[in-house]
Design a protein around this motif. Sequence first.
Motif, PDB file in Angstrom:
ATOM      1  N   ALA A  28     115.692  74.577  94.677  1.00  0.00           N
ATOM      2  CA  ALA A  28     115.161  74.211  95.998  1.00  0.00           C
ATOM      3  C   ALA A  28     114.324  75.353  96.576  1.00  0.00           C
ATOM      4  CB  ALA A  28     116.309  73.868  96.938  1.00  0.00           C
ATOM      5  N   SER A  29     113.684  75.069  97.705  1.00  0.00           N
ATOM      6  CA  SER A  29     112.899  76.089  98.407  1.00  0.00           C
ATOM      7  C   SER A  29     113.083  75.922  99.908  1.00  0.00           C
ATOM      8  CB  SER A  29     111.421  75.974  98.036  1.00  0.00           C
ATOM      9  OG  SER A  29     110.900  74.717  98.419  1.00  0.00           O
ATOM     10  N   ILE A  30     112.796  76.992 100.638  1.00  0.00           N
ATOM     11  CA  ILE A  30     112.896  76.981 102.104  1.00  0.00           C
ATOM     12  C   ILE A  30     111.622  77.584 102.686  1.00  0.00           C
ATOM     13  CG2 ILE A  30     114.083  77.896 104.140  1.00  0.00           C
ATOM     14  CD1 ILE A  30     116.619  78.125 102.505  1.00  0.00           C
ATOM     15  N   LYS A  31     111.084  76.919 103.714  1.00  0.00           N
ATOM     16  CA  LYS A  31     109.957  77.473 104.444  1.00  0.00           C
ATOM     17  C   LYS A  31     110.480  78.612 105.315  1.00  0.00           C
ATOM     18  CE  LYS A  31     106.993  74.585 106.150  1.00  0.00           C
ATOM     19  NZ  LYS A  31     106.289  73.594 107.006  1.00  0.00           N
ATOM     20  N   VAL A  32     109.910  79.812 105.169  1.00  0.00           N
ATOM     21  CA  VAL A  32     110.394  80.992 105.869  1.00  0.00           C
ATOM     22  C   VAL A  32     109.627  81.232 107.158  1.00  0.00           C
ATOM     23  CG1 VAL A  32     110.763  83.493 105.700  1.00  0.00           C
ATOM     24  CG2 VAL A  32     111.176  82.029 103.705  1.00  0.00           C
ATOM     25  N   GLU A  33     108.293  81.297 107.072  1.00  0.00           N
ATOM     26  CA  GLU A  33     107.501  81.575 108.273  1.00  0.00           C
ATOM     27  C   GLU A  33     106.041  81.185 108.080  1.00  0.00           C
ATOM     28  OE1 GLU A  33     106.065  86.172 107.972  1.00  0.00           O
ATOM     29  OE2 GLU A  33     108.185  85.883 108.393  1.00  0.00           O
ATOM     30  N   LEU A  34     105.369  80.961 109.201  1.00  0.00           N
ATOM     31  CA  LEU A  34     103.926  80.733 109.227  1.00  0.00           C
ATOM     32  C   LEU A  34     103.239  82.082 109.049  1.00  0.00           C
ATOM     33  CD1 LEU A  34     101.447  78.875 109.884  1.00  0.00           C
ATOM     34  CD2 LEU A  34     101.806  79.503 112.275  1.00  0.00           C
ATOM     35  N   LEU A  35     102.232  82.138 108.180  1.00  0.00           N
ATOM     36  CA  LEU A  35     101.499  83.380 107.949  1.00  0.00           C
ATOM     37  C   LEU A  35     100.177  83.344 108.704  1.00  0.00           C
ATOM     38  CD1 LEU A  35     102.058  83.713 104.098  1.00  0.00           C
ATOM     39  CD2 LEU A  35     103.256  84.941 105.931  1.00  0.00           C
ATOM     40  N   ASP A  36      99.916  84.383 109.470  1.00  0.00           N
ATOM     41  CA  ASP A  36      98.671  84.508 110.227  1.00  0.00           C
ATOM     42  C   ASP A  36      97.584  85.045 109.302  1.00  0.00           C
ATOM     43  OD1 ASP A  36      96.579  85.143 111.941  1.00  0.00           O
ATOM     44  OD2 ASP A  36      97.849  86.166 113.393  1.00  0.00           O
ATOM     45  N   GLU A  37      96.461  84.370 109.226  1.00  0.00           N
ATOM     46  CA  GLU A  37      95.382  84.781 108.324  1.00  0.00           C
ATOM     47  C   GLU A  37      94.818  86.156 108.661  1.00  0.00           C
ATOM     48  OE1 GLU A  37      92.463  81.801 107.406  1.00  0.00           O
ATOM     49  OE2 GLU A  37      93.986  80.239 107.310  1.00  0.00           O
ATOM     50  N   ASN A  38      95.058  86.660 109.858  1.00  0.00           N
ATOM     51  CA  ASN A  38      94.573  87.987 110.233  1.00  0.00           C
ATOM     52  C   ASN A  38      95.292  89.112 109.487  1.00  0.00           C
ATOM     53  OD1 ASN A  38      92.645  87.129 112.164  1.00  0.00           O
ATOM     54  ND2 ASN A  38      94.304  86.751 113.612  1.00  0.00           N
ATOM     55  N   ILE A  39      96.445  88.834 108.892  1.00  0.00           N
ATOM     56  CA  ILE A  39      97.179  89.883 108.175  1.00  0.00           C
ATOM     57  C   ILE A  39      96.936  89.844 106.671  1.00  0.00           C
ATOM     58  CG2 ILE A  39      98.981  90.074 109.925  1.00  0.00           C
ATOM     59  CD1 ILE A  39     100.798  88.484 107.972  1.00  0.00           C
ATOM     60  N   LEU A  96      96.064 103.245 109.845  1.00  0.00           N
ATOM     61  CA  LEU A  96      97.228 102.497 109.389  1.00  0.00           C
ATOM     62  C   LEU A  96      97.520 101.369 110.376  1.00  0.00           C
ATOM     63  CD1 LEU A  96      99.578 102.147 107.388  1.00  0.00           C
ATOM     64  CD2 LEU A  96     100.914 103.666 108.858  1.00  0.00           C
ATOM     65  N   ARG A  97      97.595 100.157 109.852  1.00  0.00           N
ATOM     66  CA  ARG A  97      97.911  98.982 110.675  1.00  0.00           C
ATOM     67  C   ARG A  97      99.196  98.362 110.178  1.00  0.00           C
ATOM     68  NH1 ARG A  97      92.904  96.786 113.026  1.00  0.00           N
ATOM     69  NH2 ARG A  97      91.745  98.690 113.486  1.00  0.00           N
ATOM     70  N   LYS A  98     100.030  97.907 111.127  1.00  0.00           N
ATOM     71  CA  LYS A  98     101.287  97.232 110.797  1.00  0.00           C
ATOM     72  C   LYS A  98     101.446  96.003 111.672  1.00  0.00           C
ATOM     73  CE  LYS A  98     104.119 101.134 109.365  1.00  0.00           C
ATOM     74  NZ  LYS A  98     105.420 101.801 109.558  1.00  0.00           N
ATOM     75  N   SER A  99     102.031  94.971 111.084  1.00  0.00           N
ATOM     76  CA  SER A  99     102.370  93.783 111.863  1.00  0.00           C
ATOM     77  C   SER A  99     103.777  93.966 112.432  1.00  0.00           C
ATOM     78  CB  SER A  99     102.326  92.533 110.981  1.00  0.00           C
ATOM     79  OG  SER A  99     103.422  92.520 110.098  1.00  0.00           O
ATOM     80  N   THR A 100     104.165  93.030 113.238  1.00  0.00           N
ATOM     81  CA  THR A 100     105.528  92.991 113.747  1.00  0.00           C
ATOM     82  C   THR A 100     106.485  92.736 112.587  1.00  0.00           C
ATOM     83  OG1 THR A 100     104.723  92.068 115.826  1.00  0.00           O
ATOM     84  CG2 THR A 100     107.052  91.753 115.347  1.00  0.00           C
TER      85      THR A 100
END
Length: 135
Positions: free
Chosen positions: A76-87, A59-63
């Motif tokens: 409208a829309s809002i940018k929430v976060e950068l997604l790391d391709e490793n996840i 089992l793997r979990k990100s922060t």
Amino acid sequence: MKKDIIIPVVKDVFMAAVYEWNEEFASHAWYAYIINKSELPLEAIMIISQAEGMIDAELRKSTLFRHAFPRLEAGASIKVELLDENIFQLDNRFMVTFFSEGTLFDKNYIFPANTISVDNVIDLDNNKHQGILSQ
């Protein structure tokens, strides 16, 4: 008593993985966006994100990430976060809570493992963004 409890259904609010140019990295990158396609603004928006899943029987979990936004206008829309391709090989979950017209709404959005890919990109937001809508 349970039959008297009304749980509002979230409509026309989406999470998207958007593939766009990143000036800082001088390459394309993936970002999570919240998109409000409803006719009403969203207020007091809270988003909690985490990726988790099994890799090699482990089992793997990100922060766990938490985000808060005071308001998102209709359409409208809002940018929430950068997604790391490793996840991307894990299920990416976004738990979204917000108020609209004084009513509390809550919904979990999921990008299943290996679905965030350039091969799955579609036009979003009247061609403002290209990406993938969550399930």
